[in-house]
Scaffold this motif. Structure first.
Motif, short mmCIF file in Angstrom:
data_model
loop_
_atom_site.label_atom_id
_atom_site.label_comp_id
_atom_site.label_asym_id
_atom_site.label_seq_id
_atom_site.Cartn_x
_atom_site.Cartn_y
_atom_site.Cartn_z
N GLY A 85 38.26 50.63 47.19
CA GLY A 85 38.42 49.42 46.38
C GLY A 85 38.27 49.67 44.89
N ILE A 86 38.40 50.93 44.45
CA ILE A 86 38.16 51.25 43.04
C ILE A 86 39.14 50.52 42.12
CG2 ILE A 86 39.61 53.33 43.05
CD1 ILE A 86 36.23 53.04 41.24
N MET A 87 40.40 50.34 42.55
CA MET A 87 41.37 49.62 41.73
C MET A 87 41.20 48.11 41.89
SD MET A 87 42.81 51.98 40.11
CE MET A 87 43.05 53.76 40.25
N ARG A 88 40.84 47.68 43.08
CA ARG A 88 40.59 46.25 43.27
C ARG A 88 39.33 45.81 42.53
NH1 ARG A 88 42.04 48.02 48.32
NH2 ARG A 88 39.89 47.99 49.10
N GLY A 89 38.49 46.75 42.14
CA GLY A 89 37.30 46.44 41.36
C GLY A 89 36.14 45.92 42.19
N GLU A 90 36.16 46.21 43.47
CA GLU A 90 35.17 45.61 44.38
C GLU A 90 33.73 46.04 44.06
OE1 GLU A 90 38.16 45.25 48.25
OE2 GLU A 90 36.72 46.89 48.12
N THR A 91 33.55 47.24 43.56
CA THR A 91 32.19 47.72 43.28
C THR A 91 31.89 47.83 41.80
OG1 THR A 91 32.86 50.05 43.33
CG2 THR A 91 32.20 49.05 45.43
N LEU A 92 32.86 47.53 40.95
CA LEU A 92 32.66 47.65 39.51
C LEU A 92 31.78 46.53 38.98
CD1 LEU A 92 36.31 48.49 38.37
CD2 LEU A 92 34.47 50.09 38.92
N ALA A 93 31.35 46.67 37.74
CA ALA A 93 30.60 45.59 37.09
C ALA A 93 31.46 44.33 37.01
CB ALA A 93 30.19 46.03 35.68
N GLN A 94 30.82 43.19 36.91
CA GLN A 94 31.53 41.92 36.81
C GLN A 94 32.41 41.89 35.57
OE1 GLN A 94 31.41 39.27 39.10
NE2 GLN A 94 30.44 40.89 40.30
N HIS A 95 33.43 41.04 35.61
CA HIS A 95 34.26 40.85 34.43
C HIS A 95 33.41 40.31 33.28
CE1 HIS A 95 38.03 41.74 36.46
NE2 HIS A 95 37.56 41.06 37.49
N PHE A 96 33.81 40.67 32.06
CA PHE A 96 32.98 40.40 30.90
C PHE A 96 33.26 39.02 30.29
CE2 PHE A 96 34.11 44.98 30.96
CZ PHE A 96 32.86 45.48 31.31
N ARG A 97 32.23 38.43 29.73
CA ARG A 97 32.39 37.16 29.02
C ARG A 97 33.14 37.38 27.71
NH1 ARG A 97 26.71 34.60 28.12
NH2 ARG A 97 28.05 33.01 27.16
N GLU A 98 33.95 36.41 27.35
CA GLU A 98 34.72 36.48 26.11
C GLU A 98 33.91 35.86 24.98
OE1 GLU A 98 38.49 34.63 26.76
OE2 GLU A 98 39.01 35.93 28.45
N ILE A 99 33.10 36.67 24.33
CA ILE A 99 32.27 36.20 23.23
C ILE A 99 32.46 37.13 22.03
CG2 ILE A 99 30.57 35.09 24.71
CD1 ILE A 99 28.78 37.50 24.40
N ALA A 100 32.02 36.66 20.86
CA ALA A 100 32.14 37.41 19.60
C ALA A 100 33.60 37.79 19.33
CB ALA A 100 31.24 38.64 19.62
#
Length: 371
Positions: free
Chosen positions: A338-353
């Protein structure tokens, strides 16, 4: 802790034995110092080199893969970058390319999900950290990441102040892998998360501000493959140029103006489709590109049609690597599939700054609502 797992197979397309032979073709081209060149006598770049290491891990070629990762550790420069091209141990192009310098994070996280080898991660973590620090420092005001840093013979470092869409899309995945590694090491990197939020926003909302490379298929599908654009937006993006790039029964074009179908790009689109849940078309394209398979298990880079001429006349490690990684993703065989599906990656980032003038989104759930 070391974990065992079977070699992937894709029923009706490739057997596990065939995948193993393809991995062996990569090992046969690996150099004595661990470097994996594009093909024998060609140059090494760290992005394709790491992709080869990931494929070798999937196929159980652990010793060869870890030799490749050791090459990354010993070849990194003091600023966190790697030379863009190295031939037989000698630097041919000293440019520091951000996309290449970021991708080691994905490889190290991929290794962790397969082997749970903390000692390996601890050894590679300083290398990953230097690489991503180099990359994040080259973020542009609109959120994209500058293409590269170069050096004149006698002058100071010079930044190519334009961002590549495909490269920045890959960096987005690398930052998610990097933050996952930072959490594992208990060394938070908030500046990477901030950069990731700005980058993800640019990839979703400001693709027109990247350098125009729209004739290349990578610019078309990479925002999906890298993870910044998913869901209906991802499906719409792939639909927008499907007819221009996809050649039924053969694969996809590398460039929209040329009748040249390439295996690595086809396998990457296969994985992008799988990331969107479009398994049927992914499997069909994966089967279509198998005409590039050589009798020894390696893969031709591409073929020109309608003449059906293999060109260039070489089998490349990066094509073989993409075939193996796509087999794992399609089959869900290994813990890293699932490395491309992002299953174990960090969560998507907030759009700030944000510095682009768009309103910030205070919600941590920004991706699920807007991607």
């Amino acid at each position: 802790m070391t974990r065992s797992y079977p070699i992937p197979s894709v029923p009706g397309v490739l057997t596990s034995a065939q995948v193993a032979v393809t991995a062996a073709s990569i090992v046969s081209m690996q150099e004595a110092d661990g470097a994996v060149p594009w093909t024998v006598g060609e140059h090494v770049d760290v992005w394709n080199h790491v992709e080869a290491a990931m494929a070798l891990m999937v196929a159980g070629e652990v010793r060869a893969a870890e030799a490749a990762y050791d090459w990354c550790r010993t070849r990194q420069r003091h600023d966190g970058s790697w030379a863009m091209k190295t031939v037989a141990g000698r630097v041919e192009d000293a440019s520091g390319e951000t996309n290449m310098s970021a991708y080691l994070a994905v490889g190290v996280w991929h290794h962790w999900t397969l082997r749970r080898d903390l000692a390996f991660v601890e050894r590679m973590w300083p290398v990953v950290r230097r690489g991503l620090d180099f990359v994040v420092a080259m973020q542009l005001p609109f959120g994209g990441i500058a293409w590269s840093q170069e050096w004149d013979d006698d002058g100071p470092a010079r930044v190519n102040s334009e961002a590549l869409l495909a490269g920045s899309s890959s960096i987005y995945q690398s930052l998610r892998a990097g933050v996952a590694l930072a959490d594992l090491m208990d060394q938070p990197q908030p500046e990477w998360e901030l950069a990731g939020g700005r980058l993800g926003h640019a990839l979703r909302e400001h693709r027109d501000l990247f350098l125009d490379k729209s004739t290349f298929s990578m610019d078309w599908y990479y925002p999906v493959l890298g993870g910044a654009v998913r869901g209906q937006a991802g499906l719409d993006l792939l639909a927008s140029r499907w007819e221009e790039f996809v050649v039924p029964g053969l694969g996809i074009r590398c460039v929209d103006t040329n009748p040249w179908v390439t295996g690595a790009e086809t396998c990457e689109l296969v994985m992008a489709l799988d990331c969107l849940g479009d398994h049927e078309r992914a499997l069909r394209l994966y089967a279509d590109m198998q005409h590039l398979r050589h009798e020894d298990g390696s893969y031709w880079t591409g073929s020109v049609h309608p003449e059906f001429v293999f060109w260039p006349h070489e089998q490349t490690t990066y094509t073989a690597a993409a075939v193996i990684l796509a087999a794992d993703e399609l089959s869900r065989t290994t813990p890293a599939s699932g490395i491309m599906r992002g299953e174990t990656l960090a969560q998507h980032f907030r759009e700030i700054a944000l510095e682009c003038g768009c309103p910030e989104d205070a919600s941590a759930d920004v991706f699920s609502r807007r991607a």
